[in-house]
Scaffold this motif. Sequence first.
Motif, PDB file in Angstrom:
ATOM      1  N   UNK A 183     -28.382 -25.108 -10.824  1.00  0.00           N
ATOM      2  CA  UNK A 183     -26.958 -25.232 -11.164  1.00  0.00           C
ATOM      3  C   UNK A 183     -26.213 -26.019 -10.104  1.00  0.00           C
ATOM      4  N   UNK A 184     -26.516 -25.750  -8.843  1.00  0.00           N
ATOM      5  CA  UNK A 184     -25.882 -26.478  -7.735  1.00  0.00           C
ATOM      6  C   UNK A 184     -26.984 -27.114  -6.898  1.00  0.00           C
ATOM      7  N   UNK A 185     -26.748 -28.331  -6.446  1.00  0.00           N
ATOM      8  CA  UNK A 185     -27.764 -29.062  -5.690  1.00  0.00           C
ATOM      9  C   UNK A 185     -27.200 -29.522  -4.356  1.00  0.00           C
ATOM     10  N   UNK A 186     -27.830 -29.099  -3.262  1.00  0.00           N
ATOM     11  CA  UNK A 186     -27.416 -29.573  -1.939  1.00  0.00           C
ATOM     12  C   UNK A 186     -27.662 -31.076  -1.821  1.00  0.00           C
ATOM     13  N   UNK A 187     -28.777 -31.526  -2.364  1.00  0.00           N
ATOM     14  CA  UNK A 187     -29.063 -32.959  -2.355  1.00  0.00           C
ATOM     15  C   UNK A 187     -28.020 -33.731  -3.150  1.00  0.00           C
ATOM     16  N   UNK A 188     -27.623 -33.185  -4.301  1.00  0.00           N
ATOM     17  CA  UNK A 188     -26.609 -33.841  -5.110  1.00  0.00           C
ATOM     18  C   UNK A 188     -25.269 -33.908  -4.408  1.00  0.00           C
ATOM     19  N   UNK A 189     -24.905 -32.854  -3.696  1.00  0.00           N
ATOM     20  CA  UNK A 189     -23.652 -32.856  -2.936  1.00  0.00           C
ATOM     21  C   UNK A 189     -23.675 -33.930  -1.857  1.00  0.00           C
ATOM     22  N   UNK A 190     -24.791 -34.020  -1.157  1.00  0.00           N
ATOM     23  CA  UNK A 190     -24.918 -35.052  -0.109  1.00  0.00           C
ATOM     24  C   UNK A 190     -24.896 -36.453  -0.711  1.00  0.00           C
ATOM     25  N   UNK A 191     -25.620 -36.654  -1.807  1.00  0.00           N
ATOM     26  CA  UNK A 191     -25.701 -37.978  -2.431  1.00  0.00           C
ATOM     27  C   UNK A 191     -24.340 -38.454  -2.905  1.00  0.00           C
ATOM     28  N   UNK A 192     -23.610 -37.590  -3.625  1.00  0.00           N
ATOM     29  CA  UNK A 192     -22.319 -38.005  -4.182  1.00  0.00           C
ATOM     30  C   UNK A 192     -21.247 -38.119  -3.105  1.00  0.00           C
ATOM     31  N   UNK A 193     -21.401 -37.368  -2.025  1.00  0.00           N
ATOM     32  CA  UNK A 193     -20.443 -37.526  -0.923  1.00  0.00           C
ATOM     33  C   UNK A 193     -20.465 -38.951  -0.396  1.00  0.00           C
ATOM     34  N   UNK A 194     -21.647 -39.568  -0.369  1.00  0.00           N
ATOM     35  CA  UNK A 194     -21.768 -40.937   0.105  1.00  0.00           C
ATOM     36  C   UNK A 194     -20.981 -41.908  -0.781  1.00  0.00           C
ATOM     37  N   UNK A 195     -20.902 -41.593  -2.055  1.00  0.00           N
ATOM     38  CA  UNK A 195     -20.140 -42.439  -2.966  1.00  0.00           C
ATOM     39  C   UNK A 195     -18.641 -42.213  -2.794  1.00  0.00           C
ATOM     40  N   UNK A 243     -19.695 -43.568 -11.116  1.00  0.00           N
ATOM     41  CA  UNK A 243     -20.598 -43.434 -12.262  1.00  0.00           C
ATOM     42  C   UNK A 243     -22.046 -43.743 -11.901  1.00  0.00           C
ATOM     43  N   UNK A 244     -22.286 -44.795 -11.123  1.00  0.00           N
ATOM     44  CA  UNK A 244     -23.664 -45.136 -10.759  1.00  0.00           C
ATOM     45  C   UNK A 244     -24.310 -44.018  -9.956  1.00  0.00           C
ATOM     46  N   UNK A 245     -23.537 -43.377  -9.088  1.00  0.00           N
ATOM     47  CA  UNK A 245     -24.062 -42.252  -8.325  1.00  0.00           C
ATOM     48  C   UNK A 245     -24.358 -41.058  -9.207  1.00  0.00           C
ATOM     49  N   UNK A 246     -23.511 -40.812 -10.190  1.00  0.00           N
ATOM     50  CA  UNK A 246     -23.729 -39.705 -11.119  1.00  0.00           C
ATOM     51  C   UNK A 246     -24.989 -39.933 -11.942  1.00  0.00           C
ATOM     52  N   UNK A 247     -25.197 -41.185 -12.376  1.00  0.00           N
ATOM     53  CA  UNK A 247     -26.402 -41.499 -13.141  1.00  0.00           C
ATOM     54  C   UNK A 247     -27.645 -41.335 -12.267  1.00  0.00           C
ATOM     55  N   UNK A 248     -27.576 -41.815 -11.027  1.00  0.00           N
ATOM     56  CA  UNK A 248     -28.710 -41.665 -10.112  1.00  0.00           C
ATOM     57  C   UNK A 248     -29.028 -40.195  -9.876  1.00  0.00           C
ATOM     58  N   UNK A 249     -27.987 -39.384  -9.673  1.00  0.00           N
ATOM     59  CA  UNK A 249     -28.204 -37.944  -9.472  1.00  0.00           C
ATOM     60  C   UNK A 249     -28.794 -37.316 -10.722  1.00  0.00           C
ATOM     61  N   UNK A 250     -28.315 -37.744 -11.892  1.00  0.00           N
ATOM     62  CA  UNK A 250     -28.862 -37.213 -13.136  1.00  0.00           C
ATOM     63  C   UNK A 250     -30.348 -37.509 -13.274  1.00  0.00           C
ATOM     64  N   UNK A 251     -30.749 -38.723 -12.904  1.00  0.00           N
ATOM     65  CA  UNK A 251     -32.163 -39.084 -13.001  1.00  0.00           C
ATOM     66  C   UNK A 251     -32.985 -38.305 -11.973  1.00  0.00           C
ATOM     67  N   UNK A 252     -32.469 -38.195 -10.748  1.00  0.00           N
ATOM     68  CA  UNK A 252     -33.166 -37.407  -9.732  1.00  0.00           C
ATOM     69  C   UNK A 252     -33.318 -35.951 -10.182  1.00  0.00           C
ATOM     70  N   UNK A 253     -32.242 -35.382 -10.701  1.00  0.00           N
ATOM     71  CA  UNK A 253     -32.274 -33.995 -11.168  1.00  0.00           C
ATOM     72  C   UNK A 253     -33.290 -33.828 -12.288  1.00  0.00           C
ATOM     73  N   UNK A 254     -33.338 -34.812 -13.193  1.00  0.00           N
ATOM     74  CA  UNK A 254     -34.312 -34.765 -14.285  1.00  0.00           C
ATOM     75  C   UNK A 254     -35.735 -34.763 -13.749  1.00  0.00           C
TER      76      UNK A 254
END
Length: 274
Positions: A147-159, A191-202
Motif C-alpha cells: 500500500x505504501x512504498x518507501x522506494x516510491x516516496x523517495x523516487x517521487x520526491x526527486x520529481x 506523470x513520467x515519475x508516476x508511470x515509472x513508479x507504477x511499472x516498478x511496483x508492477x
Amino acid sequence: MKIKMNKTTALIHIVLIIGSLLMVVPFLWMVLTSGKTISESTQIPPQIFPEVFQIENYRAVWDSLPFVSFYINTGLMIALRVLTSTLFSAMAAFAVAKLSFPGKNLFFAIVLTQMMIPSQIYLTPQYLLVQNLGLLNTISALVIPGIVSAFGTFLLRQFFIKLPDELMEAATIDGATTWQVFYRIYMPLARSGLVALGIFTSLFAFKDLMWPLVVNMSQDKMTLSAGLASLQGQFTTNYPQLMAGSVIAIIPMIILYIIFQKQFIEGIATTGGK
C-alpha cells in the motif's frame, strides 16, 4: 579528437551490447529448456538446443495449474498495489518535497532507513496483522504490504523537488488549497515519475514470492509466482514444465513493458535530473 570520440563511442556500444547479451541469456535458456525433455534438461554437459521442441510441456503445465485464476489474482494484486502505492507515495513525497512541518527531515530519514532494511524482517508482524484482520487467503492480504512504498516516496520526491516552488505560491495566492495544488498542478507534472513508479511496483509485485506463499495457501488465491513454486517437488523437479510455466507467466510483463517502454525510460532518465 574526432577519431578518439568515435573509438570511445564504439567501446561504449560494445560494452552495452555485451551487457545486453548477458541479460538475455537466462531468458533464452528458459525458453530453450521449456522445449526439452527431462533427460535433456538434466544432461551433463548441458545440452543447449532440444532435439525436438516439446510443445507438450506447455500443454501439460497449462492443464495442471489454474493459470486463469493465477492471472486474475496477479492482475488484481498488481492493479491495487499500483493504485494505492502511487497515490500514497505521491502524497508523502509531495509533503517532504514542498511542505514545511516539524520533523520533516526525520521522517524522510526514516523512509530512507526503511529502504535499507530487508523486507523479510517485516514478514511476521505483517502476517499477524493480516491474520488479526481475518484476511488470510484473500486478495486484500496480497495488497497490504504494498500500500505504501518507501522506494516510491523517495523516487517521487526527486520529481517534486525539482519542480519550481513558484507554482505552489501562485496557486495559493489564487485560493487553491494544498490538496488542489498537489492534485491539479504537481501530479500532472510528475506523470513520467508516476508511470515509472507504477511499472516498478508492477515488477516488484509480479516477482513477489514469499508473501503470497505465506498468506494464501489455497491454490485458487495464489499468484503466478506462488503457483509456479508448486511445480517444484521435494525430491525431483520437472524442469521443462517449470520453464514452460515461467514463459507463460512472464508474457503479461513483457506486454506491459512494450506498451510503456517510452514512459519507463523517460521516468528513469529524469529521476535525478535538475
